[in-house]
Design a protein around this motif. Structure first.
Motif, PDB file in Angstrom:
ATOM      1  N   VAL A  59      13.895  -9.038  -2.541  1.00  0.00           N
ATOM      2  CA  VAL A  59      13.853 -10.499  -2.455  1.00  0.00           C
ATOM      3  C   VAL A  59      13.616 -11.058  -3.847  1.00  0.00           C
ATOM      4  O   VAL A  59      12.922 -10.446  -4.666  1.00  0.00           O
ATOM      5  CB  VAL A  59      12.754 -10.983  -1.467  1.00  0.00           C
ATOM      6  N   THR A  60      14.220 -12.194  -4.090  1.00  0.00           N
ATOM      7  CA  THR A  60      14.034 -12.910  -5.353  1.00  0.00           C
ATOM      8  C   THR A  60      13.541 -14.309  -5.037  1.00  0.00           C
ATOM      9  O   THR A  60      14.065 -14.954  -4.129  1.00  0.00           O
ATOM     10  CB  THR A  60      15.370 -13.001  -6.121  1.00  0.00           C
ATOM     11  N   CYS A 104      10.901  -8.926  -5.928  1.00  0.00           N
ATOM     12  CA  CYS A 104      10.213  -7.758  -5.376  1.00  0.00           C
ATOM     13  C   CYS A 104      11.240  -6.801  -4.784  1.00  0.00           C
ATOM     14  O   CYS A 104      12.190  -7.245  -4.126  1.00  0.00           O
ATOM     15  CB  CYS A 104       9.236  -8.210  -4.295  1.00  0.00           C
ATOM     16  N   ILE A 105      11.041  -5.523  -5.018  1.00  0.00           N
ATOM     17  CA  ILE A 105      11.828  -4.481  -4.376  1.00  0.00           C
ATOM     18  C   ILE A 105      10.855  -3.476  -3.789  1.00  0.00           C
ATOM     19  O   ILE A 105       9.764  -3.259  -4.348  1.00  0.00           O
ATOM     20  CB  ILE A 105      12.807  -3.803  -5.365  1.00  0.00           C
ATOM     21  N   HIS A 114       0.809  -1.217   0.000  1.00  0.00           N
ATOM     22  CA  HIS A 114       0.000   0.000   0.000  1.00  0.00           C
ATOM     23  C   HIS A 114       0.848   1.275   0.000  1.00  0.00           C
ATOM     24  O   HIS A 114       0.299   2.372  -0.046  1.00  0.00           O
ATOM     25  CB  HIS A 114      -0.942   0.007   1.211  1.00  0.00           C
ATOM     26  N   SER A 115       2.171   1.127   0.028  1.00  0.00           N
ATOM     27  CA  SER A 115       3.058   2.286   0.168  1.00  0.00           C
ATOM     28  C   SER A 115       3.302   3.031  -1.134  1.00  0.00           C
ATOM     29  O   SER A 115       3.744   4.170  -1.119  1.00  0.00           O
ATOM     30  CB  SER A 115       4.413   1.842   0.732  1.00  0.00           C
ATOM     31  N   GLY A 116       3.093   2.374  -2.254  1.00  0.00           N
ATOM     32  CA  GLY A 116       3.426   2.974  -3.544  1.00  0.00           C
ATOM     33  C   GLY A 116       4.864   2.719  -3.960  1.00  0.00           C
ATOM     34  O   GLY A 116       5.258   3.051  -5.076  1.00  0.00           O
ATOM     35  N   GLY A 117       5.668   2.113  -3.081  1.00  0.00           N
ATOM     36  CA  GLY A 117       7.069   1.876  -3.396  1.00  0.00           C
ATOM     37  C   GLY A 117       7.416   0.449  -3.750  1.00  0.00           C
ATOM     38  O   GLY A 117       8.572   0.137  -4.031  1.00  0.00           O
ATOM     39  N   MET A 118       6.437  -0.437  -3.770  1.00  0.00           N
ATOM     40  CA  MET A 118       6.711  -1.845  -4.068  1.00  0.00           C
ATOM     41  C   MET A 118       6.629  -2.078  -5.571  1.00  0.00           C
ATOM     42  O   MET A 118       5.678  -1.643  -6.236  1.00  0.00           O
ATOM     43  CB  MET A 118       5.714  -2.755  -3.342  1.00  0.00           C
ATOM     44  N   ARG A 119       7.643  -2.757  -6.101  1.00  0.00           N
ATOM     45  CA  ARG A 119       7.670  -3.147  -7.504  1.00  0.00           C
ATOM     46  C   ARG A 119       7.919  -4.645  -7.591  1.00  0.00           C
ATOM     47  O   ARG A 119       8.668  -5.215  -6.798  1.00  0.00           O
ATOM     48  CB  ARG A 119       8.778  -2.413  -8.274  1.00  0.00           C
ATOM     49  N   ILE A 120       7.293  -5.237  -8.591  1.00  0.00           N
ATOM     50  CA  ILE A 120       7.405  -6.672  -8.835  1.00  0.00           C
ATOM     51  C   ILE A 120       8.060  -6.874 -10.194  1.00  0.00           C
ATOM     52  O   ILE A 120       7.675  -6.229 -11.180  1.00  0.00           O
ATOM     53  CB  ILE A 120       6.010  -7.352  -8.840  1.00  0.00           C
ATOM     54  N   ALA A 121       9.048  -7.761 -10.229  1.00  0.00           N
ATOM     55  CA  ALA A 121       9.678  -8.149 -11.489  1.00  0.00           C
ATOM     56  C   ALA A 121       8.988  -9.419 -11.977  1.00  0.00           C
ATOM     57  O   ALA A 121       8.967 -10.425 -11.264  1.00  0.00           O
ATOM     58  CB  ALA A 121      11.159  -8.406 -11.298  1.00  0.00           C
ATOM     59  N   ASP A 122       8.409  -9.333 -13.158  1.00  0.00           N
ATOM     60  CA  ASP A 122       7.768 -10.490 -13.773  1.00  0.00           C
ATOM     61  C   ASP A 122       8.672 -11.023 -14.877  1.00  0.00           C
ATOM     62  O   ASP A 122       9.142 -10.259 -15.731  1.00  0.00           O
ATOM     63  CB  ASP A 122       6.404 -10.116 -14.357  1.00  0.00           C
ATOM     64  N   LEU A 123       8.902 -12.309 -14.836  1.00  0.00           N
ATOM     65  CA  LEU A 123       9.735 -12.971 -15.829  1.00  0.00           C
ATOM     66  C   LEU A 123       8.896 -14.058 -16.482  1.00  0.00           C
ATOM     67  O   LEU A 123       8.390 -14.950 -15.782  1.00  0.00           O
ATOM     68  CB  LEU A 123      10.965 -13.563 -15.144  1.00  0.00           C
TER      69      LEU A 123
END
Length: 165
Positions: free
Chosen positions: A94-95, A70-71, A54-63
């Protein structure tokens, strides 16, 4: 690899990423970083990931259509020395261990450096576990970070690192 904004629907997936990392670290006898218990089912860890979502700072890497890492970026944690200039802080990275060797973490850190630059911040910082064999500190150094300051939170040894975007 696609990097997208994280959302509340990603919470179980991010918890599972941490679970895979904890299991891998535990199997290697490296339990000082996150312990031995899965994040899934732990109310404190679930609350933490929920805040990130909910922070707006989370990003997900999709492969290949699957969430691989996730960062979370935002303000620095309160246990580190404040930055002397505008910064972006990596609060978590985390990966999913299924994607080890696919450069997911490095790609997310490069995204964070670009994001810092876009926000006008001349500093990207991260802290990490600095105990056991020191491999995590070495990983961040291999991603362009420089050691800034050791610290501890209770018995947990940490290292603050920085990188110029």
């Amino acid at each position: 690899m696609d990097i997208r904004a994280g959302k509340p629907d990603d919470i179980p997936t991010v918890l599972a990423m941490f679970d895979s990392a904890v299991a891998w670290l535990t199997a290697q006898g490296r339990t000082g970083q996150w312990g031995t218990r899965p994040f899934t089912g732990d109310p404190r860890r679930t609350e933490q990931v929920t805040r990130w979502a909910h922070s707006g700072g989370m990003r997900i890497a999709d492969l290949d259509g699957t969430s691989a890492g996730c960062i979370v970026v935002g303000p620095a944690h309160d246990y580190v020395t404040p930055a002397p200039e505008p910064e972006l802080y990596v609060q978590a990275l985390v990966t999913d261990r299924r994607y080890a060797g696919h450069q997911v973490g490095r790609t997310l850190l490069d995204w964070a450096a670009e994001e810092a630059r876009a926000r006008g911040a001349g500093l990207l910082r991260v802290d990490c576990y600095a105990g056991d064999d020191g491999r995590l500190v070495a990983y961040y150094e291999s991603c362009g970070f420089t050691r800034a300051q050791p610290f501890s939170v209770g018995e947990w040894p940490g290292m603050l690192l920085h990188r110029r975007p």
